[in-house]
Design a protein around this motif. Structure first.
Motif, mmCIF file in Angstrom:
data_model
loop_
_atom_site.group_PDB
_atom_site.id
_atom_site.type_symbol
_atom_site.label_atom_id
_atom_site.label_comp_id
_atom_site.label_asym_id
_atom_site.label_seq_id
_atom_site.Cartn_x
_atom_site.Cartn_y
_atom_site.Cartn_z
ATOM 1 N N LEU A 1 0.833 -1.203 0.000
ATOM 2 C CA LEU A 1 0.000 0.000 0.000
ATOM 3 C C LEU A 1 0.867 1.254 0.000
ATOM 4 C CD1 LEU A 1 -2.811 1.161 -0.032
ATOM 5 C CD2 LEU A 1 -2.848 1.003 2.447
ATOM 6 N N THR A 2 1.944 1.241 0.745
ATOM 7 C CA THR A 2 2.851 2.382 0.757
ATOM 8 C C THR A 2 3.440 2.609 -0.630
ATOM 9 O OG1 THR A 2 3.380 2.037 3.077
ATOM 10 C CG2 THR A 2 4.952 3.316 1.806
ATOM 11 N N ARG A 3 3.705 1.525 -1.327
ATOM 12 C CA ARG A 3 4.307 1.626 -2.657
ATOM 13 C C ARG A 3 3.310 2.138 -3.696
ATOM 14 N NH1 ARG A 3 6.479 -3.331 -6.333
ATOM 15 N NH2 ARG A 3 7.242 -2.049 -8.042
ATOM 16 N N PHE A 4 2.067 1.663 -3.620
ATOM 17 C CA PHE A 4 1.102 1.963 -4.686
ATOM 18 C C PHE A 4 0.081 3.038 -4.322
ATOM 19 C CE2 PHE A 4 2.449 -2.428 -5.628
ATOM 20 C CZ PHE A 4 2.967 -2.218 -6.899
ATOM 21 N N GLY A 5 -0.115 3.309 -3.055
ATOM 22 C CA GLY A 5 -1.113 4.288 -2.635
ATOM 23 C C GLY A 5 -0.534 5.695 -2.580
#
Length: 105
Positions: free
Chosen positions: A82-86
């Motif tokens: 989520l940190t990578r894509f959000g």
């Protein structure tokens, strides 16, 4: 995950709180009356759903493994995705959700 983003920090705190728990502690009810393992799995699923939306793909169920001791690892993996894509707003929302669940456990 970036070491100083709010989701990474909050997930690290939660993992530090529960990483040593035994199966019986996971099975016990949290503040909401729901077993702690179920609460944590629901959090992992919520994060996975937000990540799927951010990636533009279909939601998939996160497997509920036989051993709740794996839940902190599942949380770290899904939070890293989520940190990578959000975007920043989604990461902040997820950090708020993790903080709320941490208070329930």
């Amino acid at each position: 995950m970036q070491p100083d983003d709010p989701l990474t920090v909050t997930v690290g705190r939660l993992v530090g709180q529960v990483g040593h728990w035994t199966p019986s502690r996971w099975a016990a009810s949290g503040a909401s009356g729901v077993p702690r393992g179920d609460t944590m799995h629901d959090l992992v699923q919520w994060l996975a759903d937000r990540c799927a939306e951010a990636e533009g793909r279909d939601r998939l169920p996160v497997p509920r493994l036989d051993n709740d001791l794996a839940l902190p690892d599942q949380l770290k993996v899904v939070a890293a995705d989520l940190t990578r894509f959000g975007g920043p707003a989604l990461v902040d929302e997820a950090a708020d959700k993790v903080r709320a669940v941490r208070g329930q456990l």
